[in-house]
Design a protein around this motif. Structure first.
Motif, mmCIF file in Angstrom:
data_model
loop_
_atom_site.group_PDB
_atom_site.id
_atom_site.type_symbol
_atom_site.label_atom_id
_atom_site.label_comp_id
_atom_site.label_asym_id
_atom_site.label_seq_id
_atom_site.Cartn_x
_atom_site.Cartn_y
_atom_site.Cartn_z
ATOM 1 N N TYR A 15 0.654 -0.916 0.021
ATOM 2 C CA TYR A 15 0.153 -0.293 -0.043
ATOM 3 C C TYR A 15 0.688 1.466 -0.123
ATOM 4 N N GLY A 16 1.354 1.788 1.569
ATOM 5 C CA GLY A 16 2.505 2.898 0.988
ATOM 6 C C GLY A 16 3.687 2.755 1.922
ATOM 7 N N GLY A 17 3.842 4.289 2.421
ATOM 8 C CA GLY A 17 5.192 3.869 3.209
ATOM 9 C C GLY A 17 5.083 3.407 4.038
ATOM 10 N N PHE A 18 3.918 3.934 4.771
ATOM 11 C CA PHE A 18 4.422 2.922 6.048
ATOM 12 C C PHE A 18 4.650 1.268 6.984
ATOM 13 N N GLU A 19 3.073 1.454 5.663
ATOM 14 C CA GLU A 19 3.582 -0.301 4.990
ATOM 15 C C GLU A 19 5.017 -0.968 4.109
ATOM 16 N N THR A 20 5.292 -0.473 4.070
ATOM 17 C CA THR A 20 6.836 -0.817 3.271
ATOM 18 C C THR A 20 8.428 -0.922 4.570
ATOM 19 N N ALA A 21 8.015 0.388 5.580
ATOM 20 C CA ALA A 21 9.094 0.404 6.746
ATOM 21 C C ALA A 21 8.788 -0.201 6.887
ATOM 22 N N VAL A 22 7.729 -1.002 7.383
ATOM 23 C CA VAL A 22 8.109 -2.118 8.398
ATOM 24 C C VAL A 22 8.366 -3.302 8.178
ATOM 25 N N GLU A 23 7.712 -3.838 6.678
ATOM 26 C CA GLU A 23 8.696 -4.731 6.077
ATOM 27 C C GLU A 23 9.949 -4.532 6.081
ATOM 28 N N GLU A 24 10.385 -3.513 5.604
ATOM 29 C CA GLU A 24 12.147 -3.344 5.372
ATOM 30 C C GLU A 24 12.596 -3.448 6.754
ATOM 31 N N ILE A 25 12.140 -2.791 8.036
ATOM 32 C CA ILE A 25 12.759 -2.992 9.441
ATOM 33 C C ILE A 25 12.493 -4.246 9.970
ATOM 34 N N GLY A 26 10.939 -4.307 9.831
ATOM 35 C CA GLY A 26 10.613 -5.446 10.675
ATOM 36 C C GLY A 26 11.429 -6.809 9.568
ATOM 37 N N SER A 27 11.417 -6.732 8.999
ATOM 38 C CA SER A 27 12.301 -8.460 8.667
ATOM 39 C C SER A 27 14.315 -7.925 9.060
ATOM 40 N N ARG A 28 15.028 -6.845 8.677
ATOM 41 C CA ARG A 28 16.062 -7.125 9.913
ATOM 42 C C ARG A 28 15.806 -7.018 11.484
ATOM 43 N N LEU A 336 22.146 11.051 -11.282
ATOM 44 C CA LEU A 336 23.001 10.167 -10.738
ATOM 45 C C LEU A 336 23.609 10.842 -9.336
ATOM 46 N N ARG A 337 23.059 11.852 -9.480
ATOM 47 C CA ARG A 337 23.978 12.492 -7.773
ATOM 48 C C ARG A 337 22.714 12.085 -6.830
ATOM 49 N N ALA A 338 21.723 11.955 -7.688
ATOM 50 C CA ALA A 338 20.345 11.483 -6.608
ATOM 51 C C ALA A 338 20.441 10.218 -6.111
ATOM 52 N N ARG A 339 21.196 9.533 -6.818
ATOM 53 C CA ARG A 339 21.027 8.171 -6.584
ATOM 54 C C ARG A 339 22.282 7.604 -5.831
ATOM 55 N N GLU A 340 23.124 8.623 -5.978
ATOM 56 C CA GLU A 340 24.478 8.659 -5.114
ATOM 57 C C GLU A 340 23.961 8.672 -3.804
ATOM 58 N N ARG A 341 23.455 9.821 -3.343
ATOM 59 C CA ARG A 341 22.462 10.698 -2.137
ATOM 60 C C ARG A 341 22.082 9.470 -1.921
ATOM 61 N N ALA A 342 21.184 9.192 -1.998
ATOM 62 C CA ALA A 342 19.964 7.858 -1.803
ATOM 63 C C ALA A 342 20.992 6.468 -1.507
ATOM 64 N N ALA A 343 21.793 6.548 -1.781
ATOM 65 C CA ALA A 343 22.401 5.112 -2.063
ATOM 66 C C ALA A 343 22.860 5.291 -0.143
ATOM 67 N N ARG A 344 23.486 7.076 -0.423
ATOM 68 C CA ARG A 344 24.249 7.278 0.496
ATOM 69 C C ARG A 344 24.182 7.156 2.604
ATOM 70 N N VAL A 345 22.766 7.445 2.201
ATOM 71 C CA VAL A 345 22.211 9.009 3.360
ATOM 72 C C VAL A 345 20.587 7.699 3.568
ATOM 73 N N PHE A 346 20.139 7.627 2.863
ATOM 74 C CA PHE A 346 18.931 6.484 3.188
ATOM 75 C C PHE A 346 18.438 5.022 2.902
ATOM 76 N N ARG A 347 19.374 3.947 3.417
ATOM 77 C CA ARG A 347 20.086 2.939 4.105
ATOM 78 C C ARG A 347 19.320 3.144 4.850
ATOM 79 N N TRP A 348 18.553 1.586 4.787
ATOM 80 C CA TRP A 348 17.787 0.476 5.409
ATOM 81 C C TRP A 348 18.488 -0.469 6.265
ATOM 82 N N ASP A 349 19.181 -0.809 5.624
ATOM 83 C CA ASP A 349 19.943 -1.633 7.115
ATOM 84 C C ASP A 349 20.411 -0.216 8.377
ATOM 85 N N ASP A 350 20.746 0.739 8.194
ATOM 86 C CA ASP A 350 20.829 1.905 8.753
ATOM 87 C C ASP A 350 19.396 2.101 9.625
#
Length: 383
Positions: A15-28, A336-350
Motif C-alpha cells: 500500500y504505502g510508505g508505512f507498510e514498506t517501512a514495517v516490512e524493511e525494518i521488521g524483516s531486518r 546520478l547524484r540523486a542515486r548516490e545520495r539515496a545510497a549514502r544517506v537513506f539506507r534501510w540497514d541503518d
C-alpha cells in the motif's frame, strides 16, 4: 526482544510508505534474532509469517474516518492479550489513544508521528481537530517519538518542546531495471515523465496535470495513482487531462516490476507531495537514478539536497518541464547524484539499526514520558 509493530495495513507491503517501512525494518529486526509481530489488515489472510515476521490479521471499519483507528484498536487489544512485548512501535500519530493502554500493561511505546496530517484537505474540521489532538496526546503519553525528517523533528520541538528520534526512511537503489514492462504502455525508456501519488490536494496531482498540459513538453506524462476516498478530486484530474493525448492516467499500479521500470526509466519524476516528511515515492525515484521536479517545500528540498527543479504552481511546473527537456546532460547528472545520495544517506540497514537501538533503550527503561506528559502547544501555535 519481543517487538510489536502496529498502526499500519501490515505486511506483505502492498500500500504505502508505512507498510514498506514495517516490512524493511521488521524483516531486518527478525534477521537479527528478534521476535517481531506485525499487526495489519486482511489483505493477505493466509500469510501468517513473512520474511521472519509473525503476521496477525485484524478487521477494520471500512470508513475513511475510522478505518485506521479501528484496525489499530483491535491490534492494541491483541497486543494486550498476548505475551508482553519488550517494545512496541505504533505508526501514525492518529493511533495515539491506544498508547496509554499499551503502557498501562507495562509495554514501552514509540510512536512514529508521520507528517502533518491535519493539514490535508481531505479532513474536515473535526478530522483536523482530531489529528491535532492526537499529536499532543502522542507527545504526552509515548515513551519515544520518531520523526522521519528534520522538518518533523523541528515541528515537534517548536510546537511542544518535545524530543524526537530522527530516523529516516530507506531508499531502494536500482542499478539495473528491465524496460520490458513499459512495452505494453507504449512508453519508451527515458522518453516520458512520471508522477506517482495518491490523488489528494496536498499531493498536487491536479497542478501537475494542469502544468504539464500548459507546457510545451515533447515527452508524454504517465500518472500513477488513485483516490479511494476522493471521487471529486479524481474527476477534476481526469477533466484536466481530457483531450491531451500526451497524458496517460494509469490508475493504481501494484506490479512492483512495472513501478520500478516507471521510476527507473522516466526522463524526470514529478513529485507534488507537500505535507509529509521524508516521502517514500521521492526516495524510490532517487534510488532509481531519476532527476526530480519537486513541489517547493522544505521537506522535499532537504531530501533532495536542493538538487532539483522546484515548482509552486502549474505555471512554474510548465517552465521546469521546458528547462528539463532542454538540458538532458543536467537531467542525467541530477539523476546520478540523486542515486548516490539515496545510497549514502537513506539506507534501510541503518534505519533498522536505529530502530533496534531505540527498542533496546525502551526495554531498558529509557523514556521521555516524565518530561513530556504535561506538554502543551506553545501559545503562538495553539490554533
Amino acid at each position: 526482544m519481543r517487538i510489536a509493530m502496529l498502526g499500519t495495513r501490515g505486511v506483505p507491503a502492498a500500500y504505502g510508505g508505512f507498510e514498506t517501512a514495517v516490512e524493511e525494518i521488521g524483516s531486518r529486526l527478525a534477521a537479527r534474532g528478534h521476535e517481531v509481530t506485525v499487526y495489519g489488515d486482511r489483505t493477505h489472510p493466509h500469510v501468517t509469517e513473512h520474511l521472519g515476521m509473525r503476521v496477525v490479521h485484524l478487521p477494520a471499519v471500512p470508513v475513511k474516518q475510522l478505518e485506521t483507528l479501528s484496525r489499530s484498536g483491535f491490534a492494541a487489544l491483541r497486543t494486550l492479550a498476548g505475551a508482553r512485548p519488550d517494545a512496541a512501535f505504533v505508526f501514525n500519530a492518529a493511533n495515539a489513544p491506544y498508547v496509554s493502554l499499551l503502557r498501562a500493561r507495562g509495554i514501552p511505546v514509540a510512536v512514529h508521528v508521520d507528517g502533518l496530517e491535519w493539514r490535508r484537505a481531505k479532513w474536515g474540521g473535526a478530522g483536523r481537530a482530531y489529528y491535532r489532538w492526537a499529536e499532543a496526546h502522542a507527545v504526552r503519553t509515548a515513551d519515544a517519538l520518531i520523526a522521519d525528517a528534520p522538518g518533523i523533528a523541528e515541528y515537534y520541538a517548536l510546537e511542544f518542546g518535545a524530543q524526537t528520534e530522527l530516523i529516516r526512511y530507506g531508499a531502494p537503489v536500482l542499478q539495473r531495471c528491465s524496460t520490458a514492462p513499459l512495452t505494453a504502455l507504449g512508453l519508451e525508456p527515458e522518453g516520458f515523465h512520471v508522477a506517482v501519488a495518491r490523488f489528494e490536494p496536498e499531493n498536487h496531482v491536479l497542478e501537475i496535470v494542469e502544468g504539464y498540459r500548459a507546457s510545451d513538453a515533447r515527452l508524454p506524462l504517465a500518472v500513477v495513482g488513485s483516490a479511494p476516498y476522493s471521487a471529486d478530486y479524481t474527476r477534476a484530474v481526469h477533466a484536466a487531462a481530457a483531450g491531451d493525448d500526451r497524458i496517460r492516467l494509469l490508475g493504481g499500479v501494484w506490479d512492483q516490476a512495472l513501478l520500478d521500470a516507471l521510476y527507473a526509466h522516466a526522463y524526470t519524476y514529478l513529485h507534488g507531495h507537500s505535507v509529509g516528511g521524508t516521502n517514500p515515492s521521492l526516495l524510490r525515484a532517487m534510488g532509481a537514478g531519476t532527476a526530480t521536479i519537486a513541489f517547493d517545500v522544505g521537506f522535499n528540498r532537504e531530501v533532495l539536497a536542493d538538487d532539483a527543479w522546484c515548482f509552486a504552481d502549474a505555471a512554474q511546473l510548465a517552465t521546469a518541464l521546458h528547462e528539463a527537456e532542454a538540458d538532458e546532460p543536467l537531467v542525467i547528472a541530477r539523476g546520478l547524484r540523486a542515486r548516490e545520495r539515496a545510497a549514502r544517506v537513506f539506507r534501510w540497514d541503518d534505519v533498522a539499526e536505529e530502530y533496534e537501538r531505540l527498542a533496546q533503550g525502551l526495554a531498558a527503561g529509557a523514556s521521555i514520558h516524565a518530561r513530556s506528559r504535561s506538554a502543551r502547544r506553545t501559545v503562538q501555535n495553539a490554533r
